[in-house]
Design a protein around this motif. Sequence first.
Motif, PDB file in Angstrom:
ATOM      1  N   ASN A 150     -26.347 -37.813 -18.462  1.00 22.95           N
ATOM      2  CA  ASN A 150     -25.928 -36.983 -17.336  1.00 22.95           C
ATOM      3  C   ASN A 150     -27.140 -36.914 -16.410  1.00 22.95           C
ATOM      4  O   ASN A 150     -28.163 -36.351 -16.759  1.00 22.95           O
ATOM      5  CB  ASN A 150     -25.539 -35.601 -17.864  1.00 22.95           C
ATOM      6  CG  ASN A 150     -25.124 -34.638 -16.785  1.00 22.95           C
ATOM      7  OD1 ASN A 150     -25.636 -34.663 -15.672  1.00 22.95           O
ATOM      8  ND2 ASN A 150     -24.204 -33.753 -17.128  1.00 22.95           N
ATOM      9  N   LEU A 151     -26.999 -37.519 -15.219  1.00 26.36           N
ATOM     10  CA  LEU A 151     -28.138 -37.722 -14.323  1.00 26.36           C
ATOM     11  C   LEU A 151     -27.808 -37.215 -12.924  1.00 26.36           C
ATOM     12  O   LEU A 151     -26.686 -37.386 -12.455  1.00 26.36           O
ATOM     13  CB  LEU A 151     -28.421 -39.232 -14.274  1.00 26.36           C
ATOM     14  CG  LEU A 151     -29.495 -39.757 -13.344  1.00 26.36           C
ATOM     15  CD1 LEU A 151     -30.860 -39.385 -13.900  1.00 26.36           C
ATOM     16  CD2 LEU A 151     -29.378 -41.257 -13.224  1.00 26.36           C
ATOM     17  N   ILE A 152     -28.794 -36.603 -12.260  1.00 21.13           N
ATOM     18  CA  ILE A 152     -28.655 -36.231 -10.848  1.00 21.13           C
ATOM     19  C   ILE A 152     -29.810 -36.891 -10.096  1.00 21.13           C
ATOM     20  O   ILE A 152     -30.976 -36.712 -10.463  1.00 21.13           O
ATOM     21  CB  ILE A 152     -28.675 -34.709 -10.642  1.00 21.13           C
ATOM     22  CG1 ILE A 152     -27.452 -34.077 -11.307  1.00 21.13           C
ATOM     23  CG2 ILE A 152     -28.710 -34.367  -9.148  1.00 21.13           C
ATOM     24  CD1 ILE A 152     -27.375 -32.572 -11.212  1.00 21.13           C
ATOM     25  N   ALA A 153     -29.458 -37.683  -9.056  1.00 21.36           N
ATOM     26  CA  ALA A 153     -30.486 -38.402  -8.300  1.00 21.36           C
ATOM     27  C   ALA A 153     -29.951 -38.791  -6.922  1.00 21.36           C
ATOM     28  O   ALA A 153     -28.751 -38.722  -6.672  1.00 21.36           O
ATOM     29  CB  ALA A 153     -30.920 -39.649  -9.068  1.00 21.36           C
ATOM     30  N   TYR A 158     -20.197 -43.981  -1.664  1.00 22.51           N
ATOM     31  CA  TYR A 158     -21.511 -43.352  -1.574  1.00 22.51           C
ATOM     32  C   TYR A 158     -22.495 -44.223  -0.804  1.00 22.51           C
ATOM     33  O   TYR A 158     -22.436 -45.440  -0.844  1.00 22.51           O
ATOM     34  CB  TYR A 158     -22.033 -43.041  -2.978  1.00 22.51           C
ATOM     35  CG  TYR A 158     -21.020 -42.255  -3.769  1.00 22.51           C
ATOM     36  CD1 TYR A 158     -20.703 -40.952  -3.397  1.00 22.51           C
ATOM     37  CD2 TYR A 158     -20.331 -42.828  -4.819  1.00 22.51           C
ATOM     38  CE1 TYR A 158     -19.729 -40.239  -4.083  1.00 22.51           C
ATOM     39  CE2 TYR A 158     -19.369 -42.124  -5.516  1.00 22.51           C
ATOM     40  CZ  TYR A 158     -19.078 -40.829  -5.141  1.00 22.51           C
ATOM     41  OH  TYR A 158     -18.115 -40.140  -5.819  1.00 22.51           O
ATOM     42  N   ASN A 159     -23.430 -43.554  -0.109  1.00 18.96           N
ATOM     43  CA  ASN A 159     -24.386 -44.252   0.747  1.00 18.96           C
ATOM     44  C   ASN A 159     -25.799 -43.760   0.507  1.00 18.96           C
ATOM     45  O   ASN A 159     -26.014 -42.730  -0.147  1.00 18.96           O
ATOM     46  CB  ASN A 159     -24.022 -44.052   2.218  1.00 18.96           C
ATOM     47  CG  ASN A 159     -22.700 -44.707   2.546  1.00 18.96           C
ATOM     48  OD1 ASN A 159     -22.518 -45.902   2.341  1.00 18.96           O
ATOM     49  ND2 ASN A 159     -21.760 -43.926   3.039  1.00 18.96           N
ATOM     50  N   GLN A 160     -26.744 -44.474   1.078  1.00 22.86           N
ATOM     51  CA  GLN A 160     -28.147 -44.113   0.970  1.00 22.86           C
ATOM     52  C   GLN A 160     -28.345 -42.676   1.444  1.00 22.86           C
ATOM     53  O   GLN A 160     -27.816 -42.274   2.475  1.00 22.86           O
ATOM     54  CB  GLN A 160     -28.977 -45.070   1.814  1.00 22.86           C
ATOM     55  CG  GLN A 160     -30.452 -44.939   1.602  1.00 22.86           C
ATOM     56  CD  GLN A 160     -31.227 -46.046   2.307  1.00 22.86           C
ATOM     57  OE1 GLN A 160     -30.658 -47.012   2.783  1.00 22.86           O
ATOM     58  NE2 GLN A 160     -32.525 -45.879   2.364  1.00 22.86           N
ATOM     59  N   VAL A 219     -24.183 -38.429 -11.940  1.00 21.93           N
ATOM     60  CA  VAL A 219     -23.643 -39.610 -12.614  1.00 21.93           C
ATOM     61  C   VAL A 219     -23.644 -39.350 -14.113  1.00 21.93           C
ATOM     62  O   VAL A 219     -24.669 -38.996 -14.685  1.00 21.93           O
ATOM     63  CB  VAL A 219     -24.482 -40.872 -12.316  1.00 21.93           C
ATOM     64  CG1 VAL A 219     -23.922 -42.081 -13.046  1.00 21.93           C
ATOM     65  CG2 VAL A 219     -24.560 -41.134 -10.823  1.00 21.93           C
ATOM     66  N   ILE A 220     -22.475 -39.507 -14.721  1.00 20.33           N
ATOM     67  CA  ILE A 220     -22.383 -39.485 -16.176  1.00 20.33           C
ATOM     68  C   ILE A 220     -21.986 -40.902 -16.572  1.00 20.33           C
ATOM     69  O   ILE A 220     -20.960 -41.418 -16.112  1.00 20.33           O
ATOM     70  CB  ILE A 220     -21.349 -38.462 -16.673  1.00 20.33           C
ATOM     71  CG1 ILE A 220     -21.805 -37.057 -16.281  1.00 20.33           C
ATOM     72  CG2 ILE A 220     -21.164 -38.580 -18.189  1.00 20.33           C
ATOM     73  CD1 ILE A 220     -20.835 -35.962 -16.621  1.00 20.33           C
ATOM     74  N   GLY A 221     -22.845 -41.530 -17.374  1.00 18.62           N
ATOM     75  CA  GLY A 221     -22.573 -42.925 -17.703  1.00 18.62           C
ATOM     76  C   GLY A 221     -23.241 -43.371 -18.988  1.00 18.62           C
ATOM     77  O   GLY A 221     -23.981 -42.625 -19.623  1.00 18.62           O
ATOM     78  N   LEU A 222     -22.954 -44.612 -19.332  1.00 22.05           N
ATOM     79  CA  LEU A 222     -23.465 -45.212 -20.552  1.00 22.05           C
ATOM     80  C   LEU A 222     -24.723 -46.028 -20.263  1.00 22.05           C
ATOM     81  O   LEU A 222     -24.767 -46.761 -19.268  1.00 22.05           O
ATOM     82  CB  LEU A 222     -22.410 -46.133 -21.164  1.00 22.05           C
ATOM     83  CG  LEU A 222     -21.111 -45.457 -21.578  1.00 22.05           C
ATOM     84  CD1 LEU A 222     -20.047 -46.506 -21.907  1.00 22.05           C
ATOM     85  CD2 LEU A 222     -21.339 -44.551 -22.765  1.00 22.05           C
ATOM     86  N   ALA A 223     -25.708 -45.907 -21.123  1.00 27.63           N
ATOM     87  CA  ALA A 223     -26.924 -46.712 -21.010  1.00 27.63           C
ATOM     88  C   ALA A 223     -26.610 -48.132 -21.456  1.00 27.63           C
ATOM     89  O   ALA A 223     -25.961 -48.348 -22.484  1.00 27.63           O
ATOM     90  CB  ALA A 223     -28.030 -46.122 -21.872  1.00 27.63           C
ATOM     91  N   ARG A 224     -27.044 -49.094 -20.664  1.00 28.31           N
ATOM     92  CA  ARG A 224     -26.831 -50.511 -20.945  1.00 28.31           C
ATOM     93  C   ARG A 224     -28.126 -51.264 -20.665  1.00 28.31           C
ATOM     94  O   ARG A 224     -28.991 -50.781 -19.943  1.00 28.31           O
ATOM     95  CB  ARG A 224     -25.721 -51.090 -20.060  1.00 28.31           C
ATOM     96  CG  ARG A 224     -24.360 -50.476 -20.296  1.00 28.31           C
ATOM     97  CD  ARG A 224     -23.735 -51.094 -21.531  1.00 28.31           C
ATOM     98  NE  ARG A 224     -22.365 -50.660 -21.711  1.00 28.31           N
ATOM     99  CZ  ARG A 224     -21.971 -49.872 -22.696  1.00 28.31           C
ATOM    100  NH1 ARG A 224     -22.834 -49.410 -23.565  1.00 28.31           N
ATOM    101  NH2 ARG A 224     -20.714 -49.550 -22.824  1.00 28.31           N
ATOM    102  N   SER A 225     -28.226 -52.474 -21.200  1.00 28.39           N
ATOM    103  CA  SER A 225     -29.401 -53.307 -20.970  1.00 28.39           C
ATOM    104  C   SER A 225     -28.965 -54.754 -20.827  1.00 28.39           C
ATOM    105  O   SER A 225     -28.107 -55.223 -21.576  1.00 28.39           O
ATOM    106  CB  SER A 225     -30.377 -53.165 -22.141  1.00 28.39           C
ATOM    107  OG  SER A 225     -31.503 -53.974 -21.946  1.00 28.39           O
ATOM    108  N   LYS A 237     -20.034 -38.111  -8.832  1.00 28.76           N
ATOM    109  CA  LYS A 237     -19.655 -37.074  -7.872  1.00 28.76           C
ATOM    110  C   LYS A 237     -20.810 -36.795  -6.935  1.00 28.76           C
ATOM    111  O   LYS A 237     -21.962 -36.724  -7.369  1.00 28.76           O
ATOM    112  CB  LYS A 237     -19.279 -35.769  -8.585  1.00 28.76           C
ATOM    113  CG  LYS A 237     -17.995 -35.843  -9.363  1.00 28.76           C
ATOM    114  CD  LYS A 237     -17.625 -34.497  -9.933  1.00 28.76           C
ATOM    115  CE  LYS A 237     -16.315 -34.607 -10.671  1.00 28.76           C
ATOM    116  NZ  LYS A 237     -15.915 -33.338 -11.266  1.00 28.76           N
ATOM    117  N   LYS A 238     -20.482 -36.608  -5.662  1.00 30.14           N
ATOM    118  CA  LYS A 238     -21.492 -36.246  -4.679  1.00 30.14           C
ATOM    119  C   LYS A 238     -21.818 -34.763  -4.840  1.00 30.14           C
ATOM    120  O   LYS A 238     -20.919 -33.941  -5.009  1.00 30.14           O
ATOM    121  CB  LYS A 238     -20.972 -36.533  -3.267  1.00 30.14           C
ATOM    122  CG  LYS A 238     -22.018 -36.416  -2.198  1.00 30.14           C
ATOM    123  CD  LYS A 238     -21.472 -36.890  -0.867  1.00 30.14           C
ATOM    124  CE  LYS A 238     -22.501 -36.716   0.216  1.00 30.14           C
ATOM    125  NZ  LYS A 238     -22.016 -37.210   1.506  1.00 30.14           N
TER     126      LYS A 238
END
Length: 133
Positions: free
Chosen positions: A44-47, A88-90, A96-102, A115-116
Amino acid sequence: MQQEYKRNTAYKYRVGQIITGKPVMEGDKLKHLDINGKQVVRINLIANVIDKYIQDGEKKFASITVDDGTGQVKIKTFGDDIEKLTPYNQGDTLLVIGLARSWNNELYLTPEIVKKKDTTYLLIRKAECEADL
């Protein structure tokens, strides 16, 4: 017999904590990130959005780069999921809630929810993450 699946917890982290986490691989696939002893699969990230790329051709791909002041990470989608990132724009602040991938030693997230949000949420998340230290 129906098998029960348990959804992984989406842990609240800042980008710097995510990119310094230790990836635990299972073959070529990322099993989880080890962040301060926690096995993290969902984040769960806010940026803030600092870069955006959309490829809407035969091979659909979308990527946004987000920054919260501690580092940068990409959010990537493929196929019809590119619709999750197109609005979404600059400069936008996103939850953002998401899965970590590599892939090729690059850590990124695949979004489940985007979500904004108002920019004040960045300060709230900073306080939340510092309280957990």
